[in-house]
Write a protein that holds these residues in place. Structure first.
Motif, PDB file in Angstrom:
ATOM      1  N   VAL A 129     -54.914  41.096 -42.348  1.00  0.00           N
ATOM      2  CA  VAL A 129     -53.522  41.473 -42.571  1.00  0.00           C
ATOM      3  C   VAL A 129     -53.089  40.972 -43.940  1.00  0.00           C
ATOM      4  N   ASP A 130     -52.868  41.908 -44.860  1.00  0.00           N
ATOM      5  CA  ASP A 130     -52.437  41.585 -46.210  1.00  0.00           C
ATOM      6  C   ASP A 130     -50.919  41.453 -46.227  1.00  0.00           C
ATOM      7  N   GLU A 131     -50.400  40.456 -46.942  1.00  0.00           N
ATOM      8  CA  GLU A 131     -48.966  40.148 -46.979  1.00  0.00           C
ATOM      9  C   GLU A 131     -48.419  40.064 -45.545  1.00  0.00           C
ATOM     10  N   ALA A 132     -49.071  39.226 -44.773  1.00  0.00           N
ATOM     11  CA  ALA A 132     -48.794  39.092 -43.343  1.00  0.00           C
ATOM     12  C   ALA A 132     -47.346  38.724 -43.039  1.00  0.00           C
ATOM     13  N   SER A 133     -46.702  37.977 -43.905  1.00  0.00           N
ATOM     14  CA  SER A 133     -45.322  37.580 -43.637  1.00  0.00           C
ATOM     15  C   SER A 133     -44.365  38.768 -43.671  1.00  0.00           C
ATOM     16  N   ARG A 134     -44.817  39.879 -44.208  1.00  0.00           N
ATOM     17  CA  ARG A 134     -43.969  41.072 -44.285  1.00  0.00           C
ATOM     18  C   ARG A 134     -44.319  42.131 -43.242  1.00  0.00           C
ATOM     19  N   VAL A 135     -45.284  41.818 -42.382  1.00  0.00           N
ATOM     20  CA  VAL A 135     -45.663  42.744 -41.304  1.00  0.00           C
ATOM     21  C   VAL A 135     -44.752  42.494 -40.105  1.00  0.00           C
ATOM     22  N   ASP A 136     -44.212  43.551 -39.582  1.00  0.00           N
ATOM     23  CA  ASP A 136     -43.259  43.471 -38.485  1.00  0.00           C
ATOM     24  C   ASP A 136     -43.855  42.820 -37.241  1.00  0.00           C
ATOM     25  N   ASP A 137     -43.050  42.030 -36.551  1.00  0.00           N
ATOM     26  CA  ASP A 137     -43.488  41.341 -35.333  1.00  0.00           C
ATOM     27  C   ASP A 137     -44.001  42.313 -34.271  1.00  0.00           C
ATOM     28  N   SER A 138     -43.356  43.469 -34.135  1.00  0.00           N
ATOM     29  CA  SER A 138     -43.757  44.425 -33.098  1.00  0.00           C
ATOM     30  C   SER A 138     -45.138  45.024 -33.382  1.00  0.00           C
ATOM     31  N   ASN A 158     -42.303  34.232 -46.840  1.00  0.00           N
ATOM     32  CA  ASN A 158     -41.168  35.154 -46.707  1.00  0.00           C
ATOM     33  C   ASN A 158     -40.119  34.507 -45.807  1.00  0.00           C
ATOM     34  N   GLY A 159     -39.880  33.243 -46.001  1.00  0.00           N
ATOM     35  CA  GLY A 159     -38.883  32.536 -45.204  1.00  0.00           C
ATOM     36  C   GLY A 159     -39.457  31.985 -43.914  1.00  0.00           C
ATOM     37  N   LYS A 160     -38.636  31.250 -43.187  1.00  0.00           N
ATOM     38  CA  LYS A 160     -39.044  30.617 -41.932  1.00  0.00           C
ATOM     39  C   LYS A 160     -38.668  31.523 -40.769  1.00  0.00           C
ATOM     40  N   TYR A 167     -44.853  33.109 -39.752  1.00  0.00           N
ATOM     41  CA  TYR A 167     -44.392  31.729 -39.865  1.00  0.00           C
ATOM     42  C   TYR A 167     -44.667  30.959 -38.575  1.00  0.00           C
ATOM     43  N   SER A 168     -44.385  31.566 -37.431  1.00  0.00           N
ATOM     44  CA  SER A 168     -44.617  30.907 -36.139  1.00  0.00           C
ATOM     45  C   SER A 168     -46.099  30.633 -35.928  1.00  0.00           C
ATOM     46  N   PHE A 169     -46.944  31.584 -36.292  1.00  0.00           N
ATOM     47  CA  PHE A 169     -48.391  31.444 -36.142  1.00  0.00           C
ATOM     48  C   PHE A 169     -48.906  30.307 -37.011  1.00  0.00           C
ATOM     49  N   LYS A 170     -48.473  30.261 -38.267  1.00  0.00           N
ATOM     50  CA  LYS A 170     -48.918  29.204 -39.167  1.00  0.00           C
ATOM     51  C   LYS A 170     -48.437  27.839 -38.690  1.00  0.00           C
ATOM     52  N   ALA A 171     -47.207  27.784 -38.209  1.00  0.00           N
ATOM     53  CA  ALA A 171     -46.682  26.507 -37.707  1.00  0.00           C
ATOM     54  C   ALA A 171     -47.515  26.027 -36.520  1.00  0.00           C
ATOM     55  N   LEU A 172     -47.927  26.950 -35.673  1.00  0.00           N
ATOM     56  CA  LEU A 172     -48.746  26.605 -34.508  1.00  0.00           C
ATOM     57  C   LEU A 172     -50.120  26.116 -34.953  1.00  0.00           C
ATOM     58  N   VAL A 173     -50.731  26.793 -35.898  1.00  0.00           N
ATOM     59  CA  VAL A 173     -52.068  26.414 -36.375  1.00  0.00           C
ATOM     60  C   VAL A 173     -52.032  25.052 -37.049  1.00  0.00           C
TER      61      VAL A 173
END
Length: 115
Positions: free
Chosen positions: A67-76, A99-101, A106-112
Motif C-alpha cells: 500500500v503506497d501512501e497508506a495514510s491516504r488510503v480510506d479505512d473502508s 497524514n495526521g493522527k 495511524y492506528s495500525f502503526k500505533a499498535l505495531v
C-alpha cells in the motif's frame, strides 16, 4: 497487489517494480504480459496494481499487499482488502508519509510500535 492513491501513481509503482525485477535478478526476467495495471512473469507470478478506490482488489487473493501512501488510503478500502490477504496468511507492506493522527494507518502503526 499494489494499491496507490491514484491511477497514475499505481502505474508508476508497477513500473518501478518491473525495473527492480528486471535489474535485480540473477538472470533476465521474462514477462508474458506487461501493462500499466498488471505484470505476469513467465514463471506464473502476477502483480496487479490498482488506484485507491472502493473497488480496488475486489476478489484478490494473494500473499503480499503493498500500500503506497497508506495514510491516504480510506479505512473502508483497507477493511475490504485485509481479509483477502489474511486468507492466504499473507503480508501487508505499507509505504507512507504522515497524514495526521487518524485513520487505519495511524492506528495500525500505533499498535505495531506499542508491542
Amino acid at each position: 497487489m499494489l494499491i496507490s492513491k491514484s491511477e497514475r501513481d499505481s502505474a508508476e509503482m508497477l513500473r518501478k517494480l518491473k525495473f527492480v525485477i528486471e535489474h535485480h535478478r540473477s538472470g533476465p526476467a521474462r514477462f508474458t504480459k506487461s501493462t500499466n495495471e498488471e505484470l505476469v512473469l513467465a514463471g506464473g507470478g502476477t502483480v496487479q496494481s490498482f488506484p485507491s478506490t472502493k473497488d480496488a482488489g475486489r476478489g484478490f487473493t494473494g500473499t503480499l499487499l503493498i500500500v503506497d501512501e497508506a495514510s491516504r488510503v480510506d479505512d473502508s478500502l483497507m477493511a475490504a482488502v485485509r481479509p483477502m490477504v489474511a486468507t492466504s496468511r499473507g503480508h501487508i507492506l505499507t509505504l507512507s508519509t504522515p497524514n495526521g493522527k487518524r485513520g487505519w494507518c495511524y492506528s495500525f502503526k500505533a499498535l505495531v510500535y506499542a508491542k
